[in-house]
Design an enzyme around this catalytic site. Structure first.
Site, PDB file in Angstrom:
ATOM      1  N   LYS A 155      -8.096 -15.604  13.377  1.00 63.90           N
ATOM      2  CA  LYS A 155      -9.511 -15.400  13.088  1.00 63.90           C
ATOM      3  C   LYS A 155      -9.721 -14.028  12.474  1.00 63.90           C
ATOM      4  O   LYS A 155      -9.039 -13.064  12.830  1.00 63.90           O
ATOM      5  CB  LYS A 155     -10.370 -15.505  14.367  1.00 63.90           C
ATOM      6  N   GLU A 205     -26.567  -9.209  20.869  1.00 66.11           N
ATOM      7  CA  GLU A 205     -25.303  -9.307  21.620  1.00 66.11           C
ATOM      8  C   GLU A 205     -25.015  -8.098  22.496  1.00 66.11           C
ATOM      9  O   GLU A 205     -24.753  -6.991  21.999  1.00 66.11           O
ATOM     10  CB  GLU A 205     -24.133  -9.529  20.655  1.00 66.11           C
ATOM     11  N   GLU A 249     -14.102 -20.985  17.604  1.00 71.58           N
ATOM     12  CA  GLU A 249     -14.380 -19.579  17.304  1.00 71.58           C
ATOM     13  C   GLU A 249     -14.901 -18.861  18.544  1.00 71.58           C
ATOM     14  O   GLU A 249     -14.503 -17.728  18.854  1.00 71.58           O
ATOM     15  CB  GLU A 249     -15.398 -19.492  16.168  1.00 71.58           C
ATOM     16  N   GLU A 385     -24.200 -18.490   6.050  1.00 69.10           N
ATOM     17  CA  GLU A 385     -24.465 -17.919   7.372  1.00 69.10           C
ATOM     18  C   GLU A 385     -24.793 -16.436   7.279  1.00 69.10           C
ATOM     19  O   GLU A 385     -25.727 -15.951   7.928  1.00 69.10           O
ATOM     20  CB  GLU A 385     -23.262 -18.117   8.292  1.00 69.10           C
TER      21      GLU A 385
END
Length: 401
Positions: A155, A205, A249, A385
């Site tokens: 990733k 977050e 993910e 995105e």
């Protein structure tokens, strides 16, 4: 110079008719460039002046912060806090200070006045320049996916920027008002990082918080844009919860957080399945990890440094992902994908992942947005995105892509 900060944790001044009404929004209204504003789900902070800056040297950052806070206590600062930002590159200088004065209030979401509307921004005259172009960004994603299929890594988070230039100097207090009122339950910040430069944004977050020996981390990974149509918005949320690509993910990030915290905690609770978190513009897969410190020695910032950068903003393996980022992104991330927050001399604190943000200077804004790229990623979807993530800040300045 003041010898003691104005500290009133979770308490407002006596003239307030209710301990919540107006306290947090008063601090929001009192922000001006050069001050430090930080709103989290537990408190609202506004600081003025600088008693001490955390130095940049060869010592680990948590050690330098602990020393700076101890020196501030000896100098007469009552219950000193450190507030500021840490860059994506942990070897670069941080922008952390012990303020001269500190005012605190309950969280913005607890203040009924946060629901009042703000003035609509004037979209006229903005000039936009994407760096890299959407086509170049998509090509970078495709190249990363090819390498993942060859087994080089699993990733990487690739970002792009949008440079905005205004016809007049920026109105940062107005931008902050719009960001805070649009997502009052999130983490909103405006922090100076250099003379004349401000890091401003609204992140969903939480990297990690510590209160006593209780630790909370809330990794987000896997996202989809919101829709103005209610039925479509619900459909997108449900699809995200079932997306094999996004669930993979997300699991990579949660595993990374689990491993990083395991050495500090006697127990960790990691839910087996993610839930959803929504902002004004995005749905995110979310997992709340909780634990108990084995000893009270590790500060919130030490935990944050052990976690940073998580696979949510870098990738895995970390070293390889960093190299791919350096090779692919035609800009320095600076404080984007770093950490912002606060910590006290007891080791408690909250540290947030620096996303949905921009660096502001004079008449210019540089917006940042990234997407997690895995082997199943589609370049067009990842480009879309990042465009959706830009909306958080574009809405605050009245600009449409």
């Amino acid at each position: 110079m003041s010898t003691a900060p104005e500290v009133a944790p979770h308490v407002t001044t006596a003239e307030q008719p209710h301990p919540v009404v107006g306290a947090a929004t008063a601090l929001l209204a009192a922000y001006t460039p050069g001050k430090r504003f930080l709103a989290t789900p537990t408190r609202t902070l506004l600081t003025t002046g600088t008693h001490a800056e955390v130095p940049h040297d060869e010592r680990p950052l948590p050690t330098r912060v602990t020393t700076t806070l101890a020196e501030a206590s000896r100098a007469g600062i009552n219950e000193p806090y450190v507030v500021g930002a840490v860059p994506f590159d942990h070897t670069a200088p941080a922008a952390l200070t012990v303020p001269e004065t500190l005012r605190t209030a309950p969280p913005l979401a607890a203040d009924p006045l946060i629901a009042l509307p703000t003035e609509t921004p004037d979209p006229a005259g903005w000039q936009l320049r994407p760096v890299p172009s959407p086509e170049e960004y998509g090509a970078g994603v495709a190249a990363a996916v090819d390498r993942m299929w060859r087994g080089d890594f699993s990733k990487v988070v690739l970002a792009r920027t949008l440079e905005l230039t205004a016809p007049a100097p920026l109105d940062l207090p107005a931008m902050l008002q719009r960001l805070a009122r649009r997502d009052p339950s999130g983490h909103t910040f405006a922090l100076p990082t250099a003379p004349g430069r401000t890091l401003i944004g609204a992140s969903p977050e939480l990297l990690v918080s510590r209160r006593g020996r209780q630790v909370v981390a809330n990794p987000l990974a896997g996202s989809t844009p919101r829709s103005d149509d209610l039925a479509e918005d619900v459909r997108r949320a449900a699809a995200l919860l079932e997306s094999a690509k996004d669930l993979h993910e997300h699991s990579v990030v949660v595993d990374g957080v689990h491993q990083a915290l395991a050495s500090f905690c006697t127990d960790l609770t990691v839910p087996p399945h993610p839930t959803l978190v929504r902002t004004a513009t995005m749905w995110h897969l979310s997992t709340t990890v909780t634990g108990t410190l084995a000893t009270p020695d590790a500060s919130a910032l030490e935990l944050a440094c052990a976690l940073h950068p998580t696979p949510a903003v870098c990738g895995t393996p970390t070293a390889t992902a960093r190299e791919v980022i350096r090779e692919t992104e035609p800009f320095d991330r600076g404080f984007f994908a770093g950490v912002v927050g606060w910590g006290d001399a007891n080791g408690d604190g909250e540290w947030v992942v620096t996303i949905r943000c921009a660096e502001a200077e004079d008449r210019s804004l540089r917006l940042y947005a990234g997407a997690g790229v895995v082997a199943a990623s589609d370049p067009a979807a990842e480009t879309a995105e990042t465009g959706a993530k830009f909306r958080t800040f574009l809405n605050a300045v009245g600009v449409d892509l």
